[in-house]
Motif scaffolding. Structure first.
Motif, PDB file in Angstrom:
ATOM      1  N   ASN A 247       0.814  -1.195   0.000  1.00 51.08           N
ATOM      2  CA  ASN A 247       0.000   0.000   0.000  1.00 51.08           C
ATOM      3  C   ASN A 247       0.860   1.263   0.000  1.00 51.08           C
ATOM      4  O   ASN A 247       0.601   2.207  -0.746  1.00 51.08           O
ATOM      5  N   LEU A 251       1.075   4.167  -2.769  1.00 47.27           N
ATOM      6  CA  LEU A 251       0.779   5.566  -2.452  1.00 47.27           C
ATOM      7  C   LEU A 251       1.851   6.484  -3.020  1.00 47.27           C
ATOM      8  O   LEU A 251       1.565   7.587  -3.484  1.00 47.27           O
ATOM      9  N   VAL A 258      -4.571  13.316  -7.762  1.00 44.73           N
ATOM     10  CA  VAL A 258      -5.537  12.476  -7.041  1.00 44.73           C
ATOM     11  C   VAL A 258      -5.562  12.856  -5.556  1.00 44.73           C
ATOM     12  O   VAL A 258      -6.627  12.874  -4.927  1.00 44.73           O
ATOM     13  N   LEU A 261      -7.826  15.669  -5.225  1.00 46.03           N
ATOM     14  CA  LEU A 261      -9.237  15.254  -5.203  1.00 46.03           C
ATOM     15  C   LEU A 261      -9.618  14.754  -3.816  1.00 46.03           C
ATOM     16  O   LEU A 261     -10.692  15.069  -3.295  1.00 46.03           O
ATOM     17  N   LEU A 262      -8.705  13.969  -3.214  1.00 48.80           N
ATOM     18  CA  LEU A 262      -8.953  13.467  -1.861  1.00 48.80           C
ATOM     19  C   LEU A 262      -9.156  14.624  -0.897  1.00 48.80           C
ATOM     20  O   LEU A 262     -10.122  14.653  -0.120  1.00 48.80           O
ATOM     21  N   SER A 265     -12.446  16.525  -1.465  1.00 48.58           N
ATOM     22  CA  SER A 265     -13.658  15.834  -1.084  1.00 48.58           C
ATOM     23  C   SER A 265     -13.709  15.542   0.414  1.00 48.58           C
ATOM     24  O   SER A 265     -14.762  15.687   1.029  1.00 48.58           O
ATOM     25  N   VAL A 266     -12.574  15.165   1.001  1.00 48.02           N
ATOM     26  CA  VAL A 266     -12.598  14.770   2.417  1.00 48.02           C
ATOM     27  C   VAL A 266     -12.364  15.970   3.335  1.00 48.02           C
ATOM     28  O   VAL A 266     -13.198  16.279   4.188  1.00 48.02           O
ATOM     29  N   TRP A 270     -16.104  17.057   3.471  1.00 51.88           N
ATOM     30  CA  TRP A 270     -16.690  16.341   4.606  1.00 51.88           C
ATOM     31  C   TRP A 270     -16.377  17.002   5.935  1.00 51.88           C
ATOM     32  O   TRP A 270     -17.226  17.141   6.795  1.00 51.88           O
ATOM     33  N   LEU A 287       0.204  13.961   3.410  1.00 53.23           N
ATOM     34  CA  LEU A 287      -0.172  12.622   2.945  1.00 53.23           C
ATOM     35  C   LEU A 287       0.725  12.185   1.795  1.00 53.23           C
ATOM     36  O   LEU A 287       1.055  11.009   1.662  1.00 53.23           O
TER      37      LEU A 287
ATOM     38  N   LEU B 175      -2.865   3.348   5.447  1.00 54.22           N
ATOM     39  CA  LEU B 175      -4.002   2.580   4.922  1.00 54.22           C
ATOM     40  C   LEU B 175      -5.225   3.469   4.762  1.00 54.22           C
ATOM     41  O   LEU B 175      -5.949   3.384   3.773  1.00 54.22           O
ATOM     42  N   THR B 177      -5.284   6.605   4.173  1.00 60.85           N
ATOM     43  CA  THR B 177      -5.152   7.483   3.017  1.00 60.85           C
ATOM     44  C   THR B 177      -5.689   6.791   1.771  1.00 60.85           C
ATOM     45  O   THR B 177      -6.468   7.362   1.014  1.00 60.85           O
ATOM     46  N   THR B 178      -5.240   5.546   1.578  1.00 63.32           N
ATOM     47  CA  THR B 178      -5.734   4.807   0.420  1.00 63.32           C
ATOM     48  C   THR B 178      -7.243   4.653   0.497  1.00 63.32           C
ATOM     49  O   THR B 178      -7.965   4.890  -0.483  1.00 63.32           O
ATOM     50  N   GLY B 180      -9.298   6.516   2.038  1.00 63.00           N
ATOM     51  CA  GLY B 180      -9.918   7.817   1.797  1.00 63.00           C
ATOM     52  C   GLY B 180      -9.972   8.146   0.318  1.00 63.00           C
ATOM     53  O   GLY B 180     -10.993   8.610  -0.192  1.00 63.00           O
ATOM     54  N   ILE B 181      -8.864   7.865  -0.390  1.00 65.07           N
ATOM     55  CA  ILE B 181      -8.841   8.140  -1.828  1.00 65.07           C
ATOM     56  C   ILE B 181      -9.939   7.334  -2.519  1.00 65.07           C
ATOM     57  O   ILE B 181     -10.757   7.865  -3.269  1.00 65.07           O
ATOM     58  N   ALA B 183     -12.597   5.851  -1.247  1.00 63.79           N
ATOM     59  CA  ALA B 183     -13.955   6.217  -0.829  1.00 63.79           C
ATOM     60  C   ALA B 183     -14.385   7.520  -1.496  1.00 63.79           C
ATOM     61  O   ALA B 183     -15.476   7.606  -2.080  1.00 63.79           O
ATOM     62  N   ALA B 184     -13.499   8.548  -1.441  1.00 62.86           N
ATOM     63  CA  ALA B 184     -13.879   9.844  -2.008  1.00 62.86           C
ATOM     64  C   ALA B 184     -14.172   9.711  -3.494  1.00 62.86           C
ATOM     65  O   ALA B 184     -15.186  10.204  -3.997  1.00 62.86           O
ATOM     66  N   PHE B 187     -17.386   7.538  -4.148  1.00 65.88           N
ATOM     67  CA  PHE B 187     -18.589   8.224  -3.690  1.00 65.88           C
ATOM     68  C   PHE B 187     -19.037   9.271  -4.703  1.00 65.88           C
ATOM     69  O   PHE B 187     -20.194   9.298  -5.144  1.00 65.88           O
ATOM     70  N   GLY B 432     -10.908  11.359 -12.250  1.00 67.52           N
ATOM     71  CA  GLY B 432      -9.921  11.013 -11.235  1.00 67.52           C
ATOM     72  C   GLY B 432      -9.940   9.525 -10.933  1.00 67.52           C
ATOM     73  O   GLY B 432      -8.888   8.899 -10.762  1.00 67.52           O
ATOM     74  N   PHE B 436      -6.838   7.110 -11.373  1.00 68.32           N
ATOM     75  CA  PHE B 436      -6.324   6.320 -10.244  1.00 68.32           C
ATOM     76  C   PHE B 436      -6.255   4.848 -10.629  1.00 68.32           C
ATOM     77  O   PHE B 436      -5.240   4.181 -10.395  1.00 68.32           O
TER      78      PHE B 436
END
Lengths: 424, 458
Positions: A247, A251, A258, A261-262, A265-266, A270, A287, B175, B177-178, B180-181, B183-184, B187, B432, B436
């Motif tokens: 993982n 990353l 990307v 985008l995270l 959105s987060v 959120w 991150l 983990l 972060t992944t 989150g990517i 899910a975002a 969604f 995106g 990804f």
């Protein structure tokens, strides 16, 4: 009867062709490297040749009579500061009648739009100046700045340049009177962004970048080291730790946009964190930097010889005492090197910051990690998009400033590596 | 203000350390035998305070805005009839937020002003409540630790367990972060697919992500077929690879086999400088130098080159990728055992033959892996194409034309103010997701190639 060819003959016959091939391969390799060097050279040369002129700024020095008719003490900080400056220019220029409004505007346009505010601040700070004549050095506006730096050629046809003959004549007169100077442009570093190229500076971007990097460091450094120690020293070898490892490697290769985008959105969508804030930028960069720091830290931990761990364990230290008391301090130079390189990457990162809105037009420096700001690379992006000629050289200058920071950071990293790292 | 809770929790932790360290030290100087030395008693107490309070503060700060927002929304008078859509509500909330910041435009309606006042009150209340509960928690945990303190307490093991858990949590962030990517992206993409069917997105030949501002507007229902965007991305990527792969490989071969050691010592860092230049700088270089040069060259050859041609963007991207490929290939070539090289040379092959017929094939898996990673970088690269490639999606394979790429579209769709409910912004997330997935597959493939086809010599 044909003479029998020996192997040696055949080899000798082909030797010329084989050597030619070798020379060809060699030449292509050298050519490839030279191409890369040439591109790097072209990059730096073009940046320096367009950017160097932004490190100086044309200023005009004027004797300004702070006219009590225009500027009244009881109405400060309001007043006809622009009119006072126009009058001062008119005294320096012979043969320019200031009766007409349009002429006054043309003369006033020699000076930067910020000149009147500079005068206003000075008079507001010391109202006793009203009625006196003061010497004021203010930046000239962008077209005249370009003219003085030679970017506008008076020999081109009048219709093709931004200044007509009269305007050039006025400026030449000021030059002849010794009123024009080109000092070092500290405004580039101490001014915030502006619509006017002659006033625009990097202060907001530098502070924004600094906040983002601080946040990025505070999050990614402890988290990265913690994760690396866990994976390298403490984790049991099972499926789960393999999963984490795969993982993290993935990353590190996820495109930066990307992450943007995270964050959008987060963090913003959120969690409702503010848009354009260096805090969010720093969190996003953290991150992205974390995998780099984890990988560098693991490499540094691996480089510490097993004998040190065994010696400590043999004396009865617990696993964590071994790690925190012995392995980690020895690995620290390598970890710091990796961290600095990771932060340098984060400093140059643009795309995720664009998505979270750190490309806003903000004319004041941010006063904290939660207020809107730009960062150095996004500021470069904004300026590169601006049509004014003055912004082209400012973009190059900003890039040179950014590259200066990156080179310094990398030099520190290399220094640390060479000075502190121990070879076993 | 946000910093205050963190200062508080640091103070709490330090206090906990001091109290328990003192207690342990005084017991020890009184002649008692402790299981752990005093600093571990202090550390254990400090860590318990720190972790519990940090957890509380983070959860609180993450949730308070969401909860306050929800409360304010519930308290608002229900908007009449059709205006009850989510968009209108968002607009009202944005207005209330700016009112709370003290930015008033005209005279706000009284109920909005009231809501803004309530928002400010909630926020202050939340901040104070956080401080109070942090203090209570810290003191509570501290007294608990102090009461549980005995000479037999295994404080070292306790603090090591906690440290272990904290470091495990650090791993979990990676983990998360992944997660989150994923899910975002999923969604928002799911929301996008409710508005635009999947088949249109994947196979549509038009990409015109305008959305009508009014219902009766001509010309614009928007088209969301990503094919031209994908083709544009591929054109730019191919141009970049055509530049980068041969140049990078030849450079690596030269550095590995032919270069003098002194030359190598200079050349490698210089190439690394090329790798360290931020991409926004390459983008500016493309519009400042390369694009005009391409146009002039095109004019001289009688070709029609677009001002933001795929060729210019791809060329600069290729330059960016050269050091990447060179360093991968150089590493792979250096990893081939010396015996192979010696054997080939001993049999009388020239150095070029050794390189091309022995070393290069042996290093091929590593090189292919590096090239694949370069492909994934080229696809995901953003700033160069945002600055130097076009914005209009055109279905063409001609590199002299202006094309657009996936990353360009993501950035242009999301720059400026964005609401989360229109297909335009959601389309960026759909792109995106594709980006990804594609880069992820290429990365996994690259790792697989390296692992599976690596010849083992030892």
């Amino acid at each position: 009867m044909t003479p029998q060819l020996t192997t040696l003959d055949r080899v000798q016959a082909s030797l010329g062709r084989r050597r030619r091939k070798e020379r060809l391969l060699r030449a292509s390799g050298l050519l490839a490297i030279l191409f890369a060097f040439a591109m790097l050279g072209a990059l730096f040369l073009s940046l320096i040749s367009t950017g160097h002129s932004a490190f100086v700024q044309t200023h005009a020095t004027l004797e300004v009579y702070v006219d009590p008719d225009e500027i009244r003490e009881d109405r400060l900080p309001r007043g006809g500061f622009d009119e006072v400056l126009v009058a001062a220019l008119g005294r320096a220029l012979d043969g320019v009648a200031l009766d007409e409004r349009s002429t006054r505007r043309r003369v006033g346009a020699i000076l930067s739009n910020g000149a009147q505010f500079q005068l206003r601040d000075r008079v507001a700070a010391d109202p006793s100046l009203i009625g006196q004549t003061i010497t004021l050095t203010v930046p000239v506006s962008d077209p005249y700045d370009q003219l003085n730096k030679g970017a506008i050629d008076p020999d081109t046809p009048e219709a093709n340049r931004r200044l007509d003959d009269d305007q050039i004549a006025m400026f030449t007169q000021l030059q002849a009177a010794g009123l024009i100077s080109t000092p070092l442009n500290w405004g580039l570093l101490v001014n915030a962004d502006s619509r006017f190229p002659e006033l625009a500076g990097l202060k907001g971007a530098l502070i924004g970048s600094a906040w983002a990097l601080i946040v990025c460091f505070l999050i990614s450094f402890p988290l990265g080291i913690g994760a690396a120690i866990y994976l390298e020293e403490l984790a049991p070898r099972n499926r789960f730790s393999t999963l984490i490892e795969v993982n993290i490697n993935n990353l590190a290769a996820v495109p930066s946009v990307v992450y943007g985008l995270l964050a959008l959105s987060v963090f913003i969508g959120w969690f409702g964190l503010p848009r354009s804030a260096p805090l969010v930028g720093g969190m996003t960069l953290a991150l992205m930097t974390m995998p780099t720091i984890i990988i560098a830290t693991r490499a540094a931990l691996k480089a510490v010889p097993a004998s040190i761990r065994e010696a400590a364990l043999g004396l009865g230290a617990s696993r964590q005492q071994v790690v925190f008391g012995h392995v980690l301090p020895l690995a620290m130079p390598g970890i710091l090197t990796g961290t600095i390189i990771g932060l340098a990457q984060a400093l140059g990162e643009t795309a995720p910051l664009l998505l979270i809105g750190m490309n806003a037009f903000i004319t004041s420096a941010p006063d904290g990690p939660l207020s809107s700001a730009t960062a150095l690379p996004t500021q470069i992006f904004i300026w590169a998009d601006s049509p004014e000629r003055g912004f082209a050289s400012r973009t190059s200058a900003a890039i040179l400033v950014l590259l200066g920071f990156l080179i310094t950071m990398n030099a520190v990293a290399v220094f640390l590596r060479n000075k502190l790292e121990r070879k076993w | 203000m946000t910093l205050l809770p963190f200062v508080l929790l640091l103070v709490g932790a330090m206090l906990a350390y001091a109290v328990n360290h003192r207690a342990a030290a005084s017991l020890r100087s009184g002649g008692a035998r402790l299981h752990s030395s005093p600093q571990y008693h202090g550390l254990f107490a400090a860590l318990t305070v720190l972790t519990s309070a940090l957890l509380l503060a983070l959860v609180w700060l993450a949730l308070d805005d969401v909860i306050i927002d929800h409360l304010i929304r519930r308290s608002l008078p229900p908007p009449d009839g059709d205006a009850a859509s989510a968009g209108a509500m968002d607009l009202v909330m944005a207005e209330i937020h700016s009112l709370a910041r003290g930015q008033t435009f005209g005279t706000p309606e009284p109920w909005k002003q009231k809501a803004a006042d309530r928002l400010t009150a909630f926020r202050t209340g939340s901040a104070v409540a956080l401080l109070v509960s942090l203090t209570c928690l810290s003191i509570g945990v501290l007294t608990l630790r102090r009461r549980r303190f005995t000479p037999e307490l295994r404080a070292r093991q306790g603090s090591e367990r906690l440290t272990h858990a904290v470091m495990f949590a650090c791993c979990a962030v990676a983990l998360l972060t992944t997660a989150g990517i994923v899910a975002a992206l999923l969604f928002e993409t799911a929301k996008f697919l409710q508005k635009v069917p999947l088949s249109e997105f994947l196979f549509g030949l038009n990409w015109e992500p305008q959305i009508p501002i009014r219902e009766d507007q001509v010309a614009a229902s928007g088209a969301f077929g990503w094919t031209p965007v994908l083709v544009g991305t591929l054109v730019v990527t191919v141009v970049a690879l055509v530049v980068a792969v041969p140049t990078g490989l030849f450079a690596a071969i030269y550095l590995n086999e032919f270069a003098h050691r002194r030359f190598k010592r200079v050349a490698k860092p210089v190439l690394e400088v090329l790798a360290g230049v931020p991409t926004v700088v390459y983008g500016f270089f493309a519009i400042l130098v390369i694009s005009p040069a391409m146009r002039r060259l095109g004019d001289a050859l009688g070709l029609d080159v677009a001002p933001n041609s795929a060729l210019a963007a791809g060329l600069v991207m290729g330059v960016m990728l050269i050091p990447f490929i060179t360093s991968f290939a150089d590493d792979a070539l250096s990893a081939v055992p010396q015996a192979l090289r010696d054997g080939a040379l001993a049999l009388g092959s020239t150095r070029a033959e050794t390189m091309l017929k022995v070393l290069f094939p042996a290093a091929l898996p590593g090189i292919v892996g590096g090239v694949l990673l370069a492909v994934s970088r080229a696809i995901g690269e953003t700033m160069i194409v945002v600055m130097a490639a076009g914005l209009i999606a055109r279905l063409t394979l001609n590199p002299l034309d202006s094309v657009t790429t996936v990353t360009v579209q993501i950035v242009t769709l999301l720059i400026g103010d964005t609401a989360f409910d229109n297909p335009k912004t959601l389309a960026a997330f759909a792109l995106g997701t594709m980006l990804f997935l594609v880069t992820l597959m290429i990365n996994i493939l690259a790792i697989r190639v390296v692992q599976k086809y690596r010849e083992t010599y030892d």
